[in-house]
Design an enzyme around this catalytic site. Structure first.
Site, PDB file in Angstrom:
ATOM      1  N   CYS A  46       8.276  -2.610   1.114  1.00 28.96           N
ATOM      2  CA  CYS A  46       7.260  -3.206   0.237  1.00 28.96           C
ATOM      3  C   CYS A  46       6.320  -2.142  -0.279  1.00 28.96           C
ATOM      4  O   CYS A  46       6.380  -0.986   0.126  1.00 28.96           O
ATOM      5  CB  CYS A  46       6.573  -4.379   0.924  1.00 28.96           C
ATOM      6  SG  CYS A  46       4.855  -4.218   1.336  1.00 28.96           S
ATOM      7  N   THR A  48       3.318  -1.550   0.230  1.00 27.65           N
ATOM      8  CA  THR A  48       2.490  -0.909   1.253  1.00 27.65           C
ATOM      9  C   THR A  48       3.236   0.271   1.883  1.00 27.65           C
ATOM     10  O   THR A  48       2.639   1.308   2.168  1.00 27.65           O
ATOM     11  CB  THR A  48       2.088  -1.939   2.333  1.00 27.65           C
ATOM     12  OG1 THR A  48       1.415  -3.022   1.684  1.00 27.65           O
ATOM     13  CG2 THR A  48       1.177  -1.334   3.374  1.00 27.65           C
ATOM     14  N   HIS A  51       2.754   3.113  -0.386  1.00 31.42           N
ATOM     15  CA  HIS A  51       1.411   3.686  -0.219  1.00 31.42           C
ATOM     16  C   HIS A  51       1.373   4.570   1.031  1.00 31.42           C
ATOM     17  O   HIS A  51       0.768   5.643   1.028  1.00 31.42           O
ATOM     18  CB  HIS A  51       0.359   2.580  -0.111  1.00 31.42           C
ATOM     19  CG  HIS A  51      -0.013   1.954  -1.428  1.00 31.42           C
ATOM     20  ND1 HIS A  51      -0.909   2.534  -2.290  1.00 31.42           N
ATOM     21  CD2 HIS A  51       0.394   0.823  -2.028  1.00 31.42           C
ATOM     22  CE1 HIS A  51      -1.050   1.778  -3.369  1.00 31.42           C
ATOM     23  NE2 HIS A  51      -0.258   0.724  -3.237  1.00 31.42           N
ATOM     24  N   HIS A  69       7.038  -2.427   8.220  1.00 31.95           N
ATOM     25  CA  HIS A  69       6.181  -3.497   8.773  1.00 31.95           C
ATOM     26  C   HIS A  69       6.721  -4.893   8.492  1.00 31.95           C
ATOM     27  O   HIS A  69       6.135  -5.863   8.947  1.00 31.95           O
ATOM     28  CB  HIS A  69       4.761  -3.371   8.217  1.00 31.95           C
ATOM     29  CG  HIS A  69       4.668  -3.637   6.749  1.00 31.95           C
ATOM     30  ND1 HIS A  69       4.933  -2.673   5.807  1.00 31.95           N
ATOM     31  CD2 HIS A  69       4.389  -4.753   6.052  1.00 31.95           C
ATOM     32  CE1 HIS A  69       4.800  -3.191   4.598  1.00 31.95           C
ATOM     33  NE2 HIS A  69       4.477  -4.457   4.710  1.00 31.95           N
ATOM     34  N   CYS A 123     -10.213  -7.913   9.784  1.00 29.63           N
ATOM     35  CA  CYS A 123     -10.771  -7.209  10.941  1.00 29.63           C
ATOM     36  C   CYS A 123     -10.992  -5.734  10.607  1.00 29.63           C
ATOM     37  O   CYS A 123     -10.055  -5.039  10.224  1.00 29.63           O
ATOM     38  CB  CYS A 123      -9.806  -7.327  12.123  1.00 29.63           C
ATOM     39  SG  CYS A 123     -10.249  -6.270  13.511  1.00 29.63           S
TER      40      CYS A 123
HETATM   41 ZN   LIG Z   1       4.636  -5.762   3.031  1.00 34.72          ZN
HETATM   42 ZN   LIG Z   2     -11.381  -7.751  14.825  1.00 31.03          ZN
END
Ligand SMILES: [Zn+2]
Ligand SMILES: [Zn+2]
Length: 360
Positions: A46, A48, A51, A69, A123
């Site tokens: 993908c 990402t 990147h 991932h 997060c």
């Molecule tokens: Zn992905």
């Molecule tokens: Zn967190």
């Protein structure tokens, strides 16, 4: 499969520097507390991952790092306490060896202000498989057990792997708050944009439009139920959207590219009081004209990965209402990962690239 049958070393595609990924022999990961080890069956490529590979937009990254991932795999080993619920209650029973799972690659801390309020995907202490922590372009990968979701038999391996990108599409729809009958535009028809468009169709948007330069990707979107597609290279997309929406612009726009020109188009194609979802990760700072945004009281909201959408994605795929598999041609052999990474960047005519691990 008992632990003693697993090899002590494994093959892993590791990134050593920007653009430098190599297949190396490394120690097989052992499951830490609360973790499981998974044997990947199929892995996805993908944006990402690109990147990460090229070191763009994610700051300093650890090296060497096993990439990947997006994964559907089989649980082969349970760490101590793998049956614990983790920071959030788990639906159903604890995972067992031999079960097939899809992994949620965002690895939040579980303890911070945002995690405690149920927003693990924002997060600030998060790790992420294949970005800051060893991922699944390997014979084995260790993940927190509570990040792995069991797949029903009705969802095949490739569709199972695509639960992740499907969940990201659902997050865009959730962030947009789209209502049945509303008009929607997606900018960028790569796998992420394609699934955002499928999710908008499934969510009941009355008119779903797509801007995408590749003819093949536009055709794919139309097969998946998208109503109107244009190439931004030959069409004034904002003008076309206005024509189909009584001059108003789309109620919802989802931007899946992250370049200055497409972000500006997304803002301009959003109707006054409408919602523009920014999902494309920019490689550098984006400068936009916000005048019309202020005059039109437009809402702009980011969308990062997914949170709580995995079960919904699985149900929608199992029922056939979402068909992420439409994007996938024949999976490529694990040994050919670098060409898959190169094609994911350079071949705009291709759908989703998937790697099958079973070749070695
Ligand atoms: Zn992905
Ligand atoms: Zn967190």
């Amino acid at each position: 499969v008992s632990v003693t049958q697993l090899p002590s070393t494994m093959r892993a595609w590791r990134r050593f520097a920007a653009g430098d990924v190599r297949l190396v022999e490394v120690e097989r990961p052992r499951p830490g507390a609360g973790e499981v080890v998974i044997r990947p069956l199929v892995s996805g490529v993908c944006g990402t991952d690109l990147h990460v590979l090229h070191g763009e937009g994610l700051g300093e990254l650890p090296v060497p790092l096993t990439m990947g991932h997006e994964v559907c795999g089989e649980v082969v080993e349970l760490g101590p306490g793998a049956d614990a619920p983790g920071p959030y209650p788990r639906h159903g029973s604890a995972l067992r060896v031999g079960e097939r799972v899809v992994v949620e690659p965002v690895l939040p801390c579980g303890n911070c202000y945002f995690c405690r309020r149920g927003h693990p995907n924002v997060c600030p202490n998060m790790s992420h498989l294949g970005v800051w922590r060893d991922g699944n372009y390997a014979d084995f990968v260790a993940v927190p057990a509570w990040r792995a979701t069991r797949l029903p038999d009705s969802v095949d391996d490739v569709s199972g792997l695509l639960v992740e990108v499907t969940a990201c599409g659902l997050n865009c729809v959730d962030q947009a708050g789209v209502k049945p009958g509303e008009t929607a535009l997606v900018i960028g028809g790569g796998p992420m944009g394609h699934m955002a468009a499928q999710c908008l169709v499934a969510a009941g948007a009355g008119l779903v439009m797509l801007s995408e330069p590749s003819r093949e990707r536009r055709a794919l979107a139309q097969r998946a139920g998208v109503n109107a597609t244009w190439s931004p290279e030959t069409d004034d997309v904002v003008a076309r959207v206005r024509e189909l929406t009584s001059g108003l612009g789309a109620d919802v726009v989802v931007e899946c590219v992250g370049r200055p020109v497409t972000v500006q188009q997304a803002l301009d194609a959003t109707r006054r009081r409408g919602t523009c979802v920014l999902n494309g990760l920019p490689s550098a700072a984006v400068t936009v004209d916000i005048t019309e945004l202020v005059f039109g009281e437009k809402r702009v909201v980011g969308s990062l990965a997914s949170a709580w959408q995995f079960e919904r994605a699985i149900d929608l795929i199992a029922s056939g209402r979402l068909r992420p598999r439409l994007m996938v041609d024949t999976p490529r052999p694990f040994a050919e990962l670098p060409s898959a990474l190169a094609d994911a960047r350079d071949r705009r005519d291709l759908g989703k690239l998937v790697v099958a691990h079973a070749d070695g």
